[in-house]
Scaffold this active site. Structure first.
Site, PDB file in Angstrom:
ATOM      1  N   PHE A 198     -23.191 -53.005 116.764  1.00  0.00           N
ATOM      2  CA  PHE A 198     -22.112 -53.578 115.971  1.00  0.00           C
ATOM      3  C   PHE A 198     -22.683 -54.414 114.840  1.00  0.00           C
ATOM      4  CE2 PHE A 198     -23.082 -56.608 119.259  1.00  0.00           C
ATOM      5  CZ  PHE A 198     -22.970 -57.849 118.660  1.00  0.00           C
ATOM      6  N   CYS A 199     -21.855 -54.745 113.872  1.00  0.00           N
ATOM      7  CA  CYS A 199     -22.279 -55.530 112.708  1.00  0.00           C
ATOM      8  C   CYS A 199     -21.079 -56.327 112.183  1.00  0.00           C
ATOM      9  CB  CYS A 199     -22.866 -54.619 111.636  1.00  0.00           C
ATOM     10  SG  CYS A 199     -21.702 -53.388 111.012  1.00  0.00           S
ATOM     11  N   ARG A 200     -21.067 -56.620 110.914  1.00  0.00           N
ATOM     12  CA  ARG A 200     -19.961 -57.391 110.334  1.00  0.00           C
ATOM     13  C   ARG A 200     -18.707 -56.541 110.171  1.00  0.00           C
ATOM     14  NH1 ARG A 200     -17.902 -57.922 105.487  1.00  0.00           N
ATOM     15  NH2 ARG A 200     -19.627 -56.873 104.485  1.00  0.00           N
TER      16      ARG A 200
END
Length: 105
Positions: free
Chosen positions: A68-70
């Site tokens: 996951f990320c922003r």
């Protein structure tokens, strides 16, 4: 439009619920070290997107990998890199906000 977005992420909400129910999940935050330092989700490790290739060994023999990320963009790229390197048990968790929703529930 939503269907296209879901297909890009390669997962759906029920997939994430099932993964978190198993409690054997390798959470990988692919944001930068500075972004990670500002907060992430419990038990996540930080392997920035540009380090996925050089650190591929950290993913070997892992099951239920969730990246996951922003926003979900970098995690989509991370998922592709991992799959091209033979790591196939990968789910794109999308955004940090999305992950927080599942971790906290």
């Amino acid at each position: 439009m939503f269907t296209i977005f879901k297909s890009l992420l390669g997962n759906n909400n029920s997939d994430l619920k099932d993964l978190f129910a198993s409690k054997d999940v390798f959470l990988v935050d692919v944001r930068s070290a500075a972004e990670f330092a500002s907060g992430s989700v419990k038990n996540a490790v930080n392997i920035p997107l540009d380090q996925i290739g050089p650190q591929i060994s950290k993913f070997k023999n892992k099951k239920n990998i969730v990246v996951f990320c922003r926003s979900g963009n970098r995690s989509s790229m991370a998922k592709n890199i991992l799959e091209k390197n033979g790591i196939n048990d990968v789910t794109n968790g999308g955004s940090l906000q999305n992950m927080q929703k599942y971790i906290e529930s």
